[in-house]
Every structure is written in C-alpha cells, then in structure tokens.
Scaffold this active site. Structure first.
Site, PDB file in Angstrom:
ATOM      1  N   GLY A 129       1.901   8.247   5.976  1.00 28.05           N
ATOM      2  CA  GLY A 129       3.241   8.257   6.569  1.00 28.05           C
ATOM      3  C   GLY A 129       4.298   8.776   5.618  1.00 28.05           C
ATOM      4  O   GLY A 129       5.017   9.720   5.938  1.00 28.05           O
ATOM      5  N   ALA A 130       4.388   8.153   4.450  1.00 30.64           N
ATOM      6  CA  ALA A 130       5.436   8.549   3.518  1.00 30.64           C
ATOM      7  C   ALA A 130       5.151   7.928   2.155  1.00 30.64           C
ATOM      8  O   ALA A 130       4.260   7.087   2.012  1.00 30.64           O
ATOM      9  CB  ALA A 130       6.798   8.084   4.015  1.00 30.64           C
ATOM     10  N   MET A 131       5.934   8.343   1.151  1.00 32.05           N
ATOM     11  CA  MET A 131       5.681   7.883  -0.217  1.00 32.05           C
ATOM     12  C   MET A 131       6.986   7.614  -0.953  1.00 32.05           C
ATOM     13  O   MET A 131       7.894   8.428  -0.939  1.00 32.05           O
ATOM     14  CB  MET A 131       4.855   8.962  -0.940  1.00 32.05           C
ATOM     15  CG  MET A 131       4.522   8.610  -2.366  1.00 32.05           C
ATOM     16  SD  MET A 131       3.490   7.112  -2.469  1.00 32.05           S
ATOM     17  CE  MET A 131       4.096   6.441  -4.016  1.00 32.05           C
ATOM     18  N   GLU A 132       7.015   6.473  -1.633  1.00 28.66           N
ATOM     19  CA  GLU A 132       8.243   5.942  -2.227  1.00 28.66           C
ATOM     20  C   GLU A 132       8.555   6.440  -3.628  1.00 28.66           C
ATOM     21  O   GLU A 132       9.240   5.739  -4.381  1.00 28.66           O
ATOM     22  CB  GLU A 132       8.151   4.412  -2.252  1.00 28.66           C
ATOM     23  CG  GLU A 132       7.099   3.837  -3.246  1.00 28.66           C
ATOM     24  CD  GLU A 132       5.733   3.531  -2.652  1.00 28.66           C
ATOM     25  OE1 GLU A 132       5.398   4.114  -1.601  1.00 28.66           O
ATOM     26  OE2 GLU A 132       5.001   2.718  -3.236  1.00 28.66           O
ATOM     27  N   ASN A 133       8.097   7.628  -4.038  1.00 29.28           N
ATOM     28  CA  ASN A 133       8.401   8.153  -5.381  1.00 29.28           C
ATOM     29  C   ASN A 133       9.838   7.849  -5.771  1.00 29.28           C
ATOM     30  O   ASN A 133      10.749   8.009  -4.978  1.00 29.28           O
ATOM     31  CB  ASN A 133       8.204   9.668  -5.401  1.00 29.28           C
ATOM     32  CG  ASN A 133       6.974  10.097  -4.656  1.00 29.28           C
ATOM     33  OD1 ASN A 133       5.891   9.691  -4.990  1.00 29.28           O
ATOM     34  ND2 ASN A 133       7.165  10.874  -3.596  1.00 29.28           N
ATOM     35  N   GLU A 166      10.129   2.731   2.750  1.00 21.04           N
ATOM     36  CA  GLU A 166      10.116   3.455   1.471  1.00 21.04           C
ATOM     37  C   GLU A 166      11.338   3.093   0.636  1.00 21.04           C
ATOM     38  O   GLU A 166      11.260   2.966  -0.573  1.00 21.04           O
ATOM     39  CB  GLU A 166      10.033   4.971   1.696  1.00 21.04           C
ATOM     40  CG  GLU A 166       8.886   5.437   2.593  1.00 21.04           C
ATOM     41  CD  GLU A 166       7.517   4.899   2.205  1.00 21.04           C
ATOM     42  OE1 GLU A 166       7.318   4.538   1.034  1.00 21.04           O
ATOM     43  OE2 GLU A 166       6.638   4.800   3.102  1.00 21.04           O
ATOM     44  N   GLU A 219       0.262   8.636  -5.502  1.00 18.63           N
ATOM     45  CA  GLU A 219      -0.304   7.307  -5.311  1.00 18.63           C
ATOM     46  C   GLU A 219      -1.614   7.439  -4.542  1.00 18.63           C
ATOM     47  O   GLU A 219      -1.638   8.134  -3.535  1.00 18.63           O
ATOM     48  CB  GLU A 219       0.630   6.384  -4.526  1.00 18.63           C
ATOM     49  CG  GLU A 219       0.039   4.984  -4.423  1.00 18.63           C
ATOM     50  CD  GLU A 219       0.863   4.030  -3.566  1.00 18.63           C
ATOM     51  OE1 GLU A 219       1.934   4.404  -3.084  1.00 18.63           O
ATOM     52  OE2 GLU A 219       0.383   2.907  -3.395  1.00 18.63           O
ATOM     53  N   HIS A 249      10.831  -0.227  -1.071  1.00 19.31           N
ATOM     54  CA  HIS A 249       9.919  -0.143  -2.209  1.00 19.31           C
ATOM     55  C   HIS A 249      10.679   0.019  -3.532  1.00 19.31           C
ATOM     56  O   HIS A 249      10.131  -0.274  -4.589  1.00 19.31           O
ATOM     57  CB  HIS A 249       8.980   1.048  -2.057  1.00 19.31           C
ATOM     58  CG  HIS A 249       7.666   0.736  -1.410  1.00 19.31           C
ATOM     59  ND1 HIS A 249       6.911  -0.363  -1.727  1.00 19.31           N
ATOM     60  CD2 HIS A 249       6.944   1.414  -0.464  1.00 19.31           C
ATOM     61  CE1 HIS A 249       5.785  -0.350  -1.010  1.00 19.31           C
ATOM     62  NE2 HIS A 249       5.788   0.718  -0.231  1.00 19.31           N
ATOM     63  N   GLU A 255       2.797  -3.644  -0.982  1.00 14.71           N
ATOM     64  CA  GLU A 255       2.745  -3.197   0.409  1.00 14.71           C
ATOM     65  C   GLU A 255       2.975  -4.334   1.403  1.00 14.71           C
ATOM     66  O   GLU A 255       3.739  -4.189   2.355  1.00 14.71           O
ATOM     67  CB  GLU A 255       1.424  -2.476   0.703  1.00 14.71           C
ATOM     68  CG  GLU A 255       1.251  -1.161  -0.053  1.00 14.71           C
ATOM     69  CD  GLU A 255       2.396  -0.170   0.132  1.00 14.71           C
ATOM     70  OE1 GLU A 255       3.197  -0.326   1.093  1.00 14.71           O
ATOM     71  OE2 GLU A 255       2.517   0.754  -0.695  1.00 14.71           O
TER      72      GLU A 255
END
Ligand code: ARG
Ligand code: ZN
Length: 871
Positions: A267-271, A304, A128, A307, A326
């Site tokens: 911070g982080a990613m919601e894959n 996350e 992303e 999401h 977001e």
C-alpha cells in the site's frame, strides 16, 4: 569484479532468541547515488564505531563491488569475505570509516525492492524490510540508526530528485545532468531511507504544528493526477492535527513529502519525511475513485503519517517486533477513521476484515503469533496477523485502560523510548508504568498463535435474582508453538430486560467498574464464574460488545434472542454483530431464515436508520462473505454449497422487501446530502437496492442500471451499475464495458476496476480469464493489475477453487517466484486453505502445490509453500 552468485541452498531459519546487538554502530552515512540509463553507481561512506566484540558485517545483495576502503586504505579481496548476502571484515579497527563503490541495476529490478525503475520517468525505493542492502553495503537492520546525507544525481529529464530530510544543496553538471543533496537530521534505520528520481508534478500546502513549526507539505504525482491529490492532502493535515490532539505528538521536520507510484508491492511506505505510496492509496477523486477507495486513501495517509512516531522515532529492535509498529499504527489509523465517519461502521468494516482475513490465516497452516519467534523470509510476515491482530492487541489494552490511562501509558512510551529501537516488552512495560495498571499478561497475546475460543454459558435464578456466567477459554494446539497459555480477554457486556428491552445496571464484583450499564469483565483464566446481582427479570446478555477481543465467542443464543439484540442493542456495531450471528446460524448451521428476514423487515429500525445513518443501514443488510464462511469450515469444504445457500438467502431478501428496494432506489438521493459519509451511505444503499431488484428478476432494472451508468459522474455509482449489468449478463453489459474502457483508458486505477469486475463475474470461466490475461493492458510488472484479476477471482470461492482459478494462482506464483517473490508468495497464500476442500479436489490441489514446491526458488515462495504443505 565481484558479483555475488545467488545460491539459495536450504533457506536458513532465523530465531528471535538468537538476537545479538550489532558489533558496530554507524554514526553517519554519506550516500551518493548516480543514475544512468543502463546502471547506477552508489558510493557510501560509513562512519562506524565498535560497540561490541565481533566482525564488521555489511549486508549486501545483488551488488557489484568496485572498491572498498577502510580509513582511506583500499582493501584487497583477501582482506574481506564476500558472499551472496554479506561482506565481512574480521579484525576491523574500533573506529572505521568504510567507503564502498558499487554498481546496481534499478532499470532491470523487477522485484520492486531497493532502488527500482517504476515507469518510464520514475525511479523510487522500497527498503522495508531489507531493501537497502540492494542499494549499498550496510548493516541493514533496524537497530542501527544513523544520520543520512544523500546526494542524488541524474539526467535533467528527471527534474525531481528527492531524498529524506532537508535540501541543503543543488546544482547543474555537464552532460545534461544535475544533482541535489539532502540531509536528514534525525537518526534512522536504513529501512526508512528513500529517494526518488523522476518527472513528476507537485501539489503543495502547509501545516503549522502545535509547537509552531511550519511544515511544507508536498504530494508528487503525474501531472494528470495532481487534481486527484486534494483528498489525500486534507487527510494528511487532519492526521497531523489528530496525532497532536489524541497523543500529543507533533511533526518534527520542516517538510513532509509523499510520492505516488503505480509500481508498488504494497500500500505505502513511511520513509522518514518522504513517504512513497501506491497510487491506489493516494489518488482520490469521486469521479475516478469509489467511496471505499477514498476511505482507504484517508486511512493509509493517516497510517503512514502516524508511523512517524510509532515506527520511525521509536522503531523496532529487530523484525520479529514488526507488530510493535504495525499493530499500534493500525490501531491508531482505525481510531482516526472512526472519527472521520460513523464510528460503528468503521468498527464493522475493521472487524469484517479481521474475520475474513486474519481469522482464516490464524486457523490454517500459515498461522503465527503477532510476534513470531522464527522466520525464513521476513517479507512473508507482513500479514493480517501482524497488522490486524496486532491492532486488536493494542486496542484491548486501550479499551481496558480507558482513554485517560491509555494516554498516560503512551506518553510514558514516547518519553522512555524516543530515538530508540525497542521491543514489544518495552511497549507493554511503558504502558503499564504510565497507566499504573500491570498489562504484562497481554504479552501472551503477542507470543502465541491462534484465535482463542471463549465458551460462555448462562444461568438465571428467578428467585434470588442472580445471573451467572461461566466461561472457558481454549486454543487450538500448534505444532511450532507448544505450551499455549490462557490470555486476558476483555469482554464488554450488557444485560437487557428480556421483556422490556431496558438495560440493567450491572452489579458484580468481577466488573472492572461496578454499577454501570456498559460493563467490562476480564476473563484471564482458563475458566471463570461470574455473578450479577439484582437482575430483577430474565435478561438477554450482550457479549463482546464492539468486539472487545479478537476471539471466537461461543454462546448458545437462540435466534429470537439475536433478533431481540438486533432490535434493542444501543450501538450500531452490536446490532450488526447480532445480525451476523443470526446470518451465520442460517448459512452454516441450517437455521431457518425467517427470524432474520422478519427481524430485518419488521424492524422499524431500517427505515429509521436509513434516515439517520444510511451507512449503518447498508451494513445491516450485509451477508458474511463467502471467504469468511469458508474459514469456519475445516473439512469437506464445498464452495458451491456455501454459494448456493448464500445466493438463496440473498434472493429471499430481495423478495421479502418487495417494492421497498425500488422505493429506496428512487427516493434516496446522495446529492441531497452535504456530508460525504451520509452520501456514501446512500450510494451504498442504492447500489444494494439495484442488485436486489436485479435478483427479483425485473428486466426494467437493466434500463435503470444502464441509465445510472451513463448519467452519473461518480465512480461508486458507475461501478455499482456496471457490476449489475456485467454480473447479471444484461444485454447492455458489453456496451457498458466498452464505454468504460474508452472513457478511462488512461486511468490505471479505473482500468484495474474494469479488470476486477470481469474477473469477479459469477461464472468467470476459462475463456473470460484468458481474454483478460491476453489483454494488452494486462501487465505482470504492475502488482495492482495482477491483483485486479486475482482479487476478482478470489472474491468468489467457487471460481477461486475451480480449475481456472487454481491454475491462474499457481501459474502466477511460479512466474512471480522469479520476477517478484514478494508478490509470488502472496499469490500462493490465497490457496492456504486447500486442505479443507472435499475430495478429490483436495488431493488434486495437493499434487499441484507439491509440483510448485519442487520448482520454487525464492525464499519467499519456498517458505510459504513448505508451511502450506505441512498440514
Ligand atoms: N511499513 C509499510 C506499512 O505498513 C509496509 C511496507 C511493507 N513492505 C514490504 N515489502 N513488505 O505502512
Ligand atoms: Zn505500517
């Protein structure tokens, strides 16, 4: 061989109004990623079908194209067009199976986008918003949703091979290699694709959803960090439950994996089903992690996870809609955190962040709407405005609707749009339809920049008992967004009897609900007049309770009224808000500090609160940050003057309470608390008390601090003590710093804190910063480490805007412009309020920024610096 050369000429601006649906859909993609030491090979097979007229466009960046086929036929270079951004095939057939083979270089990818090496034994992805095009040719845009099947192959020294969805096959290969095949049954856009190749351990657990689905939960981290994953695991289970209870949303796959890496831009990613996290947002253990960082871990885990519904199952049509996912998801994680701890304190912390980051952003040259209508580089729009203001917009609508109607609205949103890529308009329309309340006026909030000012005046008629409020809203003009309109501003309100402190029942036709004590008015016009009847005695009004709208409220309170509200308001947030206004009067408008000091000391409030809500008590002692104060000063800003005033007030506070600080320090014991949130409050209060004693000039305090440093097993306490020793130049400071380093040298996140404390020294001079930068553990490949120093420096505007600070930031921006443009752009954003400085600083800064402007190459840094210099 076709290798694209990067030639960013004049960066292209992309406009929302130019949105066009893609000519081709991709039903499915079969991806095969084979990782080798010095390169990786990626084959992709895309099953594409025409939707509209137009070329078949595949986006790709830094890819070495080895071959391309359509429906089994190899294409020769004259059958397609390739530039540094895309591959275009004119006159493609309506049904096209496109197969490509490319070579990529994750092992030397320093931008941390696409597939990259994140350490000796780890490869991860960050796609992303536009990272997937650095892995393979694909219509890498959020409105193209496909079923992904992924084969991952690497040497066996990387035992863990993960991708989204279900594991359907695995096996061994010659040459010490192995592979796995994963299939994700849900259609998703390419930005949610992830894979992980590495040597990691795993913490396992499980969760049964309200539908009875058994979900395997797995958190992957380095072996030594596995014991630090339990808090995150609990937070994950709590989040899964919370989304079922509050939004009726269960999880939809059989597994949920989280992978921790220390090399991460954000911070982080919601894959989908495979979140990738910065270690700072997943590892949590009181011995290594501060209370604030633990709270953050819980909220990012929740963010996350949430999401999965708001972002993944319902995604964005295009990146202009970023705040659709977001803003809503931040609102959801804030609400989750309000349930975890004292809701008032959570709201205080969220409003503090909003006011010290988003308000300044919206007041300066980088100001943009929560949904912008143009951009050059979308990575520059992962901002406080998109996230935090976006959350406030969702919150306003939720507040206005109330719990039940809001739930009806979100139910309708999920019903209408599950599986789709949608817009902010779709969200507001679904909320309106589901709740039966027309919320379309709130679209204006998404579409225009700037923090509105709401000016309110009062009038009381003692004979008729009518109390009147007159309001006027305004917003600063914006060069790129003309025609600003009035926005709907929900204002939560209460009236208190000025003599008794009793809350009046509210009687007014303008209230959303008549005859209540806690009322709500919607100011949706440029000006309004509102009458309250039966107000039998002169009232003190409390406005914008719980910060019901992200506006600057201007109401001519006198200090006595604010002290009154501090005393009589019925919620902790509103008490804090009164205290903050009082403090701003002192720090920005030169009011005398005595009213605040008396209110705080005389209040029986504090001793009482310390017992019932120590966290809230600690927040009432908070002074507005120097950066927030700076955001209220638009010209001739002199950081040293703000600092001197703020320091003087802190010293007054230290003196005023006298022995009380010592009493707090010695009598409160966090170990006596069973609730984490209570113990956290006590630790916060004791750390404040320790600093206050140091301010009183007691030398005994250094012994106390050193003792606390040595004897505790809790990071909040250890750092609290270390801060006092280092920042007050105690004789024990260098000993303690050395000890801390030895103790935690293998704990990157703790060492980040070690860097940060030193960079945040009140007099962080050149020698100090040079020494930190020259330290063998300082590393430009790890954004967390970079941010440790910039965070420390940036926390003190006097140092940030000094010679050393600005040089550090500008130099970093220059280096990262090439190495990691996302981080480079952030670095320079820290200086966005350069134009408010007093001369000659202002001109000096301008010159330095112009020099950088001439050197910058990345779209990221170029767009940011161009905007910054456009004031
Ligand atoms: N969607 C992620 C989150 O907020 C943030 C990813 C941002 N990444 C980036 N490269 N800008 O949860
Ligand atoms: Zn997010």
């Amino acid at each position: 061989m076709n290798i694209a050369v990067d030639t960013p000429s004049v960066p292209e601006t992309i406009y929302l109004k130019d949105y066009m649906p893609p000519a081709f859909a991709v039903n499915s993609i079969d991806l095969d990623i084979r990782v080798f030491d010095t390169y990786s090979e990626v084959t992709a097979k895309l099953d594409m079908r025409r939707q509209h007229a137009g070329d078949l466009v595949l986006l790709g960046r830094d890819l070495e194209l080895k071959s391309i086929k359509i429906n089994g036929q190899v294409l020769s270079p004259e059958q397609y067009q390739l530039d540094s951004e895309q591959l275009t095939i004119a006159n493609a057939p309506d049904q096209a199976v496109v197969e490509t083979l490319v070579i990529i270089h994750p092992e030397s990818n320093t931008q941390l986008e696409g597939l990259y090496k994140a350490g000796d034994d780890l490869f991860v992805t960050q796609n992303e918003p536009e990272g997937f095009r650095k892995i393979t040719f694909f219509p890498d845009r959020p409105d193209v949703l496909s079923v992904f099947t992924t084969r991952v192959e690497a040497e066996k020294k990387f035992p863990v091979l993960l991708a989204n969805g279900n594991l359907i096959e695995k096996g061994e290969l010659d040459g010490g290699r192995h592979y796995t095949v994963w299939q994700d049954p849900t259609k998703k856009p390419s930005y949610l694709f992830a894979c992980v190749i590495g040597d990691l351990q795993v913490l396992k657990d499980s969760y049964t959803t309200m539908e009875g689905r058994d979900v395997a939960l797995e958190i992957y981290a380095e072996a030594k960090d596995i014991p630090k994953c339990h808090i995150a695991m609990q937070a994950l289970k709590d989040s899964m439950k919370w989304d079922e209870v509050h939004y009726g949303r269960p999880y939809d796959l059989d597994n949920y994996m989280i992978v921790a890496t220390s090399a991460f831009n954000m911070g982080a990613m919601e894959n989908k089903g495979l979140n990738i996290f910065n270690t700072s947002c997943v590892l949590a253990d009181p011995e290594y992690t501060t209370d604030a960082a633990i709270m953050r871990v819980q909220s990012v885990i929740a963010h996350e996870y949430f999401h999965n519904w708001t972002g993944n199952r319902i995604t964005c049509r295009d990146w202009f809609q970023l705040c659709l996912k977001e803003g809503l998801t931040v609102f959801r994680d804030q609400s989750f955190s309000e349930d975890l701890q004292s809701a008032a304190v959570q709201r205080i912390d969220d409003v503090s962040v909003l006011k010290s980051h988003q308000f300044p952003e919206d007041a300066g040259p980088l100001s943009h709407p929560a949904r912008p209508d143009h951009f050059v580089e979308i990575n520059n729009f992962y901002t406080a405005t998109v996230y935090e203001k976006g959350a406030e917009i969702s919150r306003m609508m939720a507040t206005l609707l109330g719990k039940e109607k809001f739930r009806l609205g979100t139910d309708e949103y999920f019903k209408r749009h599950d599986g789709q890529a949608v817009t902010v308009e779709d969200w507001v329309a679904a909320l309106s339809a589901g709740s039966g309340v027309d919320l379309s006026a709130f679209l204006t909030w998404y579409n225009q920049p700037g923090t509105p000012t709401l000016e309110v005046n009062e009038e009381y008629d003692a004979t008729t008992h009518v109390y009147t409020l007159r309001s006027k809203q305004s917003i600063k003009p914006h060069a790129k967004y003309p025609n600003l309109k009035a926005v709907p501003i929900p204002v939560a309100i209460a009236l208190f009897d000025a003599e008794t402190g009793e809350q009046f029942e509210l009687e007014s036709e303008s209230l959303i609900e008549n005859h209540v004590k806690d009322g709500m008015i919607l100011f949706d016009q440029d000006e309004a007049t509102i009458h309250f009847n039966n107000v039998t005695n002169r009232p003190v009004v409390s406005l914008l309770r719980n910060f019901s709208a992200p506006v600057n409220l201007e109401f001519a309170y006198n200090d006595a009224e604010l002290a009154f509200l501090l005393q009589h308001e019925t919620s902790g947030f509103n008490q804090w808000q009164a205290a903050q206004t009082l403090l701003e009067n002192i720090l920005l408008k030169n009011h005398d500090s005595s009213v605040y000091l008396d209110a705080i000391t005389n209040a029986k409030l504090l001793p009482e609160l310390i017992k019932t809500d120590p966290n809230l008590a600690s927040r009432l002692l908070d002074l507005p940050s120097e950066s927030y104060l700076a955001s209220r000063i638009d010209s001739d800003y002199r950081p040293e003057i703000v600092e001197i005033k703020r320091e003087a007030l802190l010293n007054d506070l230290a003196k005023q309470f006298g022995e009380f600080w010592k009493t707090i320090y010695t009598t409160l014991d966090p170990k006596s608390q069973t609730e984490f949130s209570q113990a956290m409050g006590i630790r916060a209060l004791r750390n404040i008390a320790l600093t206050m004693m140091a301010r009183q000039g007691s030398t005994e305090v250094f012994d106390l601090a050193y003792q606390q440093y040595q004897t505790t097993d809790n990071m909040t306490e250890r750092l609290g003590a270390l801060r006092v020793l280092v920042w007050f130049d105690a004789p024990q400071a260098s000993d303690a710093l050395q000890d801390f380093y030895n103790r935690f040298k293998d704990e990157d996140l703790a060492i980040d804190q070690w860097f940060m404390i030193q960079a945040a020294h009140p007099r962080a001079d050149q020698a100090r910063i040079e020494q930190l930068v020259a330290h063998p553990d300082y590393d430009l490949g790890t954004p967390n480490r970079i941010r440790a120093i910039t965070g420390g420096l940036g926390s003190r505007p006097v140092n940030l805007w000094g010679e050393v600070g600005t040089a550090h930031f500008i130099n970093l921006a220059k280096i990262m412009d090439q190495k990691n443009p996302i981080v480079g752009s952030r670095m320079i954003q820290a200086l966005s309020r350069w134009y408010t400085l007093s001369e000659p600083k202002r001109s000096e800064l301008k010159e330095k920024l112009q020099t950088l402007q001439g050197q910058a190459k990345s779209k990221n840094v170029v767009e940011t610096i161009d905007s910054m210099l456009s004031v």
